[in-house]
Design an enzyme around this catalytic site. Structure first.
Site, short mmCIF file in Angstrom:
data_model
loop_
_atom_site.label_atom_id
_atom_site.label_comp_id
_atom_site.label_asym_id
_atom_site.label_seq_id
_atom_site.Cartn_x
_atom_site.Cartn_y
_atom_site.Cartn_z
CE1 TYR A 1 73.34 166.64 18.18
CE2 TYR A 1 72.55 168.81 18.83
CZ TYR A 1 72.87 167.90 17.84
OH TYR A 1 72.72 168.25 16.51
CG PHE B 1 68.75 168.38 13.48
CD1 PHE B 1 69.54 167.29 13.15
CD2 PHE B 1 67.39 168.30 13.26
CE1 PHE B 1 68.98 166.13 12.61
CE2 PHE B 1 66.82 167.15 12.71
CZ PHE B 1 67.62 166.07 12.39
#
Length: 222
Positions: free
Chosen positions: A62, A73
């Site tokens: 991210y 994830f």
């Protein structure tokens, strides 16, 4: 300094660490990158090859500072769930009736779920910026190394993961291929795919312990 990052000992034999990592480390030098030196190899450190039972492949960390924790994830415990992870948890709730308390998936990794991205670094706010640096060789080599230990369960969400590991699953492996959990594609085959119970049924049929996806009190205490 990136070049001072310790290579995960259990995976040190991979050609990537001798042929590709030195160059990538040099390119990361003196940059503000995510998830940072302390977490870049978190997936490999938490899940050595002899413990790997399940493979879930993501794309890259991210790009928002403080969110990525080095696992595909997964986010830091205090981070609100990203949209794809919300959908993963929604499918888990429908599948097995429970979800973890936070988006930190470290407990999956400790149970043998290799949560590896195809690119392990990113610049803040620039998703995919390091996708062509050669990181993808690491994911491919890591899966091949883990396959030497036992049959694996592959959960391949989306075309990126399916293409990255094309040709690697064997007849003895379990392969679950669906659309990506992104809001743009989740309703095209991800929802209703029941990956969590299917993996556990396969593991139990092999005489192995199921993955405690939702983080029971037993796993939390251990």
């Amino acid at each position: 300094m990136a070049e001072d990052i310790a290579v995960p000992r259990a995976w040190a034999e991979l050609p990537f660490f001798h042929q590709d990592w030195p160059g990538i480390a040099a390119r990361l030098r003196d940059r503000d990158w995510l998830p940072g030196p302390g977490r870049v190899f978190a997936a490999l450190e938490l899940t050595p090859p002899e413990k790997t039972r399940v493979v879930i492949l993501g794309q890259d960390p991210y790009p928002t500072p403080g969110h990525a924790n080095g696992l595909a994830f997964s986010v830091t415990p205090e981070t609100a769930l990203p949209r794809s992870l919300k959908n993963i948890f929604a499918e888990m709730k429908a599948d097995i009736g429970a979800i973890p308390p936070t988006g930190d998936l470290s407990h999956w990794a400790r149970q043998g779920v290799l949560l590896l991205n195809t690119s392990l670094s990113v610049l803040p706010g620039q998703a995919g910026i390091h996708a062509k640096w050669g990181w993808d060789k690491l994911a491919h080599q890591a899966v091949v190394r883990a396959q030497r230990e036992r049959p694996l369960a592959f959960i391949l969400w989306g075309a990126h993961a399916q293409k990255a590991l094309a040709g690697l699953p064997r007849t003895q492996d379990l392969v679950i291929e669906t659309a990506h959990p992104s809001p743009l594609s989740a309703r095209r085959g991800f929802f209703g795919s029941r990956p969590f119970s299917r993996v556990n049924d396969w593991l139990k049929a092999r005489g192995e312990a199921p993955v405690d996806w939702a983080l029971s009190e037993t796993v939390a205490a251990g």
